[in-house]
Design an enzyme around this catalytic site. Structure first.
Site, PDB file in Angstrom:
ATOM      1  N   GLU A   1      -7.026   7.908  -1.421  1.00  0.00           N
ATOM      2  CA  GLU A   1      -7.419   9.079  -0.636  1.00  0.00           C
ATOM      3  C   GLU A   1      -8.893   9.063  -0.256  1.00  0.00           C
ATOM      4  O   GLU A   1      -9.260   9.540   0.810  1.00  0.00           O
ATOM      5  CB  GLU A   1      -7.088  10.363  -1.405  1.00  0.00           C
ATOM      6  CG  GLU A   1      -5.606  10.582  -1.616  1.00  0.00           C
ATOM      7  CD  GLU A   1      -4.833  10.717  -0.307  1.00  0.00           C
ATOM      8  OE1 GLU A   1      -5.315  11.406   0.623  1.00  0.00           O
ATOM      9  OE2 GLU A   1      -3.741  10.124  -0.222  1.00  0.00           O
TER      10      GLU A   1
ATOM     11  N   GLU B   1     -10.162  17.549  -2.763  1.00  0.00           N
ATOM     12  CA  GLU B   1      -9.080  18.343  -2.146  1.00  0.00           C
ATOM     13  C   GLU B   1      -7.856  17.453  -1.883  1.00  0.00           C
ATOM     14  O   GLU B   1      -6.713  17.851  -2.115  1.00  0.00           O
ATOM     15  CB  GLU B   1      -9.590  18.970  -0.841  1.00  0.00           C
ATOM     16  CG  GLU B   1      -8.528  19.671  -0.006  1.00  0.00           C
ATOM     17  CD  GLU B   1      -8.554  19.254   1.459  1.00  0.00           C
ATOM     18  OE1 GLU B   1      -7.511  18.810   1.978  1.00  0.00           O
ATOM     19  OE2 GLU B   1      -9.628  19.360   2.088  1.00  0.00           O
TER      20      GLU B   1
END
Length: 1036
Positions: free
Chosen positions: A180, A107
């Site tokens: 991330e 995501e």
């Protein structure tokens, strides 16, 4: 963003706040968007889609159009409604089978660049190139959702293009995965001699998430109750498992889960459906062929006997009794959430069992005195394929676990035998009626969240929206069988063998053990590296740092222009009349859909200083201890039957023109259906005239619950607590804000909750009442339909006549009081008719701001950092420049430094209405280094290292907040509370448009530089040797 299990609320239904901010027409016939949608015919082909169903849903003022995509099988739901705040979302069923956090890392990573938009981080860049009213992404246990909303049609197309490309054609670069997700990197990336450590945004986000004991409990509850498939793992990622995730696994997960055949598209609002379908088909779906996704979740195999588990968590430093930190709950597996009516019934049943002081579990558990509050995730949770119900207590002694279990069983037996009072069922159905009429500004977002879980498992989202049908069926079932609800309790609770008892005890060494496990994992990873691997890690670290520091070319991304922003704002017409002699009442006629919103503000100028810390507690309990002839249970019942809620909150309101001037007071707010206005105002009269402060036992219960809630809220709101503390000594209002809503209040509530005898505190409440609950320093406001206004005027007049004035005149405690008319716009205010509201403000001409640095020691592995600077008030032209500067610093400097390089979950700058400029970070592995980054951000701003394009983007971002939709219930509130006229707001708007490069560098140098303005700092987080050695820091 990761969503853990069920939300802390009694079922998804209660999140459904119906209504929109704009043009809400009460007559079903006159809605062009709905009428347009009703023209579609089943079987009609539109841009590669086929219409499957067209259904009017009059109770929510919308028409639902269900479609499917011909070549991929993608599902589509459009909800046409006369609302200008249009929303899009795409949802994928994501069912991980391990706790590496693959859907969560994915995501984050899909938003880091795509084929059409290959620049780094288009998602964050679009925040500044759009007038979006919402943009985010969520990872739930079994789906991932990407929603945005905007009021601008061109903006909608721009954002849709970016979201489609990001989700279906992401770059998924290895360096983005490193940034991330997780990576091994030298503590100082440019020095290979420093040790290798774990870094990564999701890695730190999840470390921060699991500092919250409620989240630990909720996660284990879901994992243990549904152990057979995807619910047995942590979708967000376990920090100890995240380092097992590889880049290849991430790409594989995308290929199998992010396919149109596994997608559900949702649009909402008054924009044309054809345009959406055309763009989605051409830009994404036409490039795919249908597959059969293997992502479905099989039913959980029911148990043949109940199970028990014990887990541990970190100690709570704010626990009211250190020997009572155990949490226990008993949970029951319920049917599949795709059975719409059964889910609706169980949701209502859950509310009857646990909501409010009249519910059986509140009486049995909360009032037993054994604990402080319900266990996490209490009530109905419909976020997994099979729902579950959970009930228990937190803040109990370990020895009382069996007692709580016995009380749960006994309560279930009693409910099976006695059922529920008719009045309680009516109160609940009344609550649903209010929630269908109350209008929020983010209705599209509420709807996409409401249907997400059911639709995810192939349930019918349209059936879910037909709340009117479900209510009618529910009433019919009760009519035909008075035992209907008791039979459900017997079936799903008493005779249910799929029952889990989960208990959680604190372990003093919990965080130490977690750190040790992390160290072992790190050692294992490092030991397996060859010399070549280590060299590659060093080089990759440098490459990532270079990428992060490189100026970004975002020219490939679509953008609105500053000229797309409306030059003027819509003005709100207000009428002000004096009632009961001299109390000003502001009337604002709005399309409120049959609702009345009443507020009163009473200032605290005469209240003795020593009582001020107790004002939040007074506000919290005032509507919960009984009034007049009603005891607290009867009062709660009347409030539920006749109102949509009655709340009392302390406020410190900044003056728009002077930093050292503010208003202190309490806001009373409530809402009701038009027919119940007399009853609601009568309840307020009784609360003002005859509040009950004798209920010591119930007062103890409320105090413990409040203290527990404050303590539980720190992991989610640590940055706010840090900011409030950092600004404490910068303005005269700062100290009061810390008293009302800062760590001082958390500590005070902890101390009160620890008292064995609370009578001395209880005796303070009638003293506060004398200064507050009268007409002396009050103003009121009413928002309702024009047709209802005269009735509302009569009721407010009657209320004010009933409550009267103080017997003796009370003088302000602080001598410097300024009387200020509210609408002091240039040349008066053309949109406000009638009298004036005179606000009585406090000022302190002798105030001298001073620096204060506080470190609150908390046993968390992450920090929350705040630095505040005293600048200028709202009407000063420099305020507009500082507001743009805060956005500019966030987007162009702090995001890179604090999130991308530093690994914090969040960070940035903001300017508050009160003139305090705040730099902050959230769930941050660093603290002192972050303060250094704040200093670098100021140097960057002073040097003017930004372009005109950067400034324009910051303006777009600021205006998306300034022009965010305002619900009918909220119109006129800036005038009522802050005395801000629309003329003053329009002047500020023009100042925002006029901000230039020169003005930005000028305000950076004038206010933010060292020695220019007074700064304050605060950190919440673990021990820090650097701070411990620095005598300028107060450690608490």
């Amino acid at each position: 963003m990761w969503r853990c299990g069920g939300q802390r609320f009694v079922g998804a239904l209660w999140r459904l706040k119906s209504g929109s901010a704009h043009h809400m027409i009460c007559r079903w016939k006159s809605q062009p968007a709905c009428e347009r949608a009703l023209q579609y015919k089943v079987g009609e082909k539109i841009h590669g889609f086929t219409v499957n169903q067209v259904t009017p849903v009059p109770e929510l003022f919308l028409t639902a159009v269900k479609l499917s995509h011909d070549s991929t099988g993608a599902r589509y739901l459009h909800l046409a409604r006369e609302d200008t705040n249009n929303l899009f979302s795409v949802q994928f069923r994501t069912t991980p089978m391990d706790s590496t956090g693959v859907p969560h890392v994915l995501e984050h990573t899909v938003l880091c660049g795509s084929q059409k938009y290959p620049c780094r981080d288009p998602f964050f860049k679009m925040l500044n190139r759009s007038l979006s009213t919402f943009m985010n992404a969520f990872t739930a246990s079994d789906y991932t959702l990407y929603p945005f909303s905007t009021q601008n049609p061109k903006d909608f197309q721009n954002l849709l293009s970016v979201y489609l490309d990001a989700t279906f054609f992401p770059c998924l670069r290895e360096l983005d995965f490193w940034q991330e997700g997780w990576r091994l990197e030298h503590e100082n990336p440019s020095d290979p001699q420093t040790p290798l450590i774990f870094k990564g945004v999701v890695f730190n986000e999840m470390k921060g998430a699991f500092t919250d004991n409620e989240k630990i409990f909720s996660q284990h509850l879901q994992n243990r109750l549904l152990p057979d498939h995807t619910y047995s793992v942590i979708s967000g990622g376990d920090p100890l498992c995240i380092p097992e995730l590889t880049w290849e696994q991430l790409k594989e997960f995308h290929a199998t889960h992010y396919h149109p055949s596994n997608a559900r598209f949702f649009t909402y609002g008054n924009f044309q459906l054809e345009q959406h379908l055309k763009q989605i088909h051409e830009e994404a779906l036409s490039k795919f062929q249908k597959i059969e996704p293997s992502t479905s979740v099989p039913p959980q195999k029911p148990w043949d006997k109940p199970r028990e588990f014990q887990i541990t968590c970190g100690p709570d430093s704010f626990a009211t009794d250190p020997s009572k930190q155990t949490t226990i709950s008993v949970s029951f597996l319920l049917p599949d959430i795709t059975d719409t009516f059964e889910s609706f019934t169980l949701n209502l049943l859950s509310s009857l069992l646990v909501s409010g002081p009249n519910s059986p579990f509140y009486k049995a558990l909360i009032e037993s005195g054994l604990g402080t509050d319900f266990s996490p995730d209490v009530g109905y949770n419909g976020y997994t394929r099979e729902a579950y119900f959970s009930v228990g207590l937190q803040g109990i002694a370990q020895k009382d676990i069996q007692t709580v279990r016995n009380l749960v069983d006994k309560t279930i037996d009693e409910v099976v035998e006695k059922g529920f009072e008719d009045d309680r069922i009516e109160a609940l159905l009344h609550k649903i009626e209010i929630q269908m009429k109350h209008q929020s500004t983010s209705f599209g977002l509420a709807l996409t969240s409401y249907i997400a879980s059911c639709w995810n498992h192939d349930g019918d989202p349209v059936e879910l929206l037909k709340i009117g049908n479900q209510l009618a069926q529910f009433r019919q079932c009760l009519k035909e069988n008075p035992q209907f609800l008791q039979e459900k309790v017997k079936q799903y609770f008493k005779n249910n063998r799929h029952r889990l008892t989960l208990s959680m005890n604190p372990d003093e060494k919990y965080y130490e053990k977690q750190a040790q496990l992390e160290a072992e994992k790190l050692k294992q990873k490092v030991n397996s590296l060859s010399a070549k691997d280590k060299e590659q890690i060093y080089e990759k670290g440098l490459e990532l740092r270079t990428q992060q520091s490189k100026p970004q070319d975002a020219s490939c991304l679509p953008a609105l222009k500053v000229s797309d922003i409306e030059p003027t704002m819509p003005f709100t017409k207000l009428d002000i009349a004096l009632a009961a002699g001299e109390v000003p009442v502001q009337y604002c006629a709005q399309p409120t859909n049959g609702m009345v919103y009443f507020r009163a503000f009473s200032n605290l100028n005469t209240l003795p200083e020593e009582l001020k810390p107790y004002v939040p507690l007074f506000c919290n309990v005032l509507t919960k201890l009984g009034c007049g002839i009603l005891d607290y249970r009867e009062q709660a019942q009347q409030m539920e039957l006749k109102t949509g809620g009655m709340t009392v909150t302390p406020h410190v309101l900044a003056d728009e023109a002077h930093l050292d001037t503010y208003e202190q007071g309490v806001l009373f707010s409530s809402l009701c259906l038009e027919r119940n206005l007399p009853d609601m105002m009568h309840l307020w009269s009784e609360i003002f005239n005859n509040p009950c402060f004798e209920e010591e036992e119930h007062f103890k219960v409320l105090v413990k619950m409040t203290a527990q809630e404050l303590s539980n809220g720190i992991p989610d709101s640590g940055h706010l607590y840090a900011s409030i503390r950092a600004s404490k000594m910068l303005t005269p209002a700062g100290d009061l804000q810390e008293t009302f809503g800062g760590m001082d209040q958390v500590r005070l509530m902890k101390r009160i909750a620890e008292m064995t005898d609370m009578k001395p505190v209880l005796r303070k409440l009638p003293r506060i009442k004398k200064h507050l609950l009268n007409c002396d320093n009050m103003r009121c406001s009413v928002n309702t339909t024009p047709q209802q206004m005269s009735q509302a005027e009569k009721e407010v007049e009657k209320f004010l006549g009933n409550i009267g004035r103080s017997k003796k005149e009370r003088k302000p405690v602080r001598p410097h009081v300024i009387e200020k008319p509210a609408h002091s716009g240039l040349g008066g205010n053309t949109h406000v008719n009638g009298s004036q509201i005179i606000r009585k403000l406090i000022t302190d001409p002798t105030f001298k701001p001073c620096q204060m640095k506080t470190h609150f020691l908390l046993p968390f592995p992450v920090n929350y950092v705040g630095e505040c600077v005293r600048t200028v008030p709202y009407t000063d032209p420099d305020h507009a420049s500082l507001k743009i500067l805060a956005r500019l610093m966030t987007a162009k400097f702090l995001h890179t430094e604090i999130r991308e390089k530093g690994g914090a979950y969040g960070g940035g700058a903001r300017l508050s209405h009160n003139g305090i400029f705040t730099l902050y970070s959230y769930r941050d592995p660093n603290s002192v280094e972050t303060l250094q980054s704040f200093g670098k951000a100021v140097d960057w701003a002073k040097a003017g290292k930004f372009t005109q394009q950067d400034i324009d983007e910051a303006k777009l971002s600021v205006f998306s907040t300034v022009d965010a939709p305002v619900a009918p219930s909220e119109k006129g509130m800036d005038h009522f509370l802050y005395g801000l006229s629309d003329e003053v707001k329009q002047e500020h708007r023009e100042q925002l448009f006029a901000v230039s490069h020169d003005k930005l560098t000028a305000v950076s140098n004038k206010y933010l530089g060292v020695g220019r303005s007074t700064h304050g700092m605060a950190i919440l987080g673990p021990e820090n040797p650097k701070i411990a050695k620095d005598p300028s820091w107060i450690v608490r």
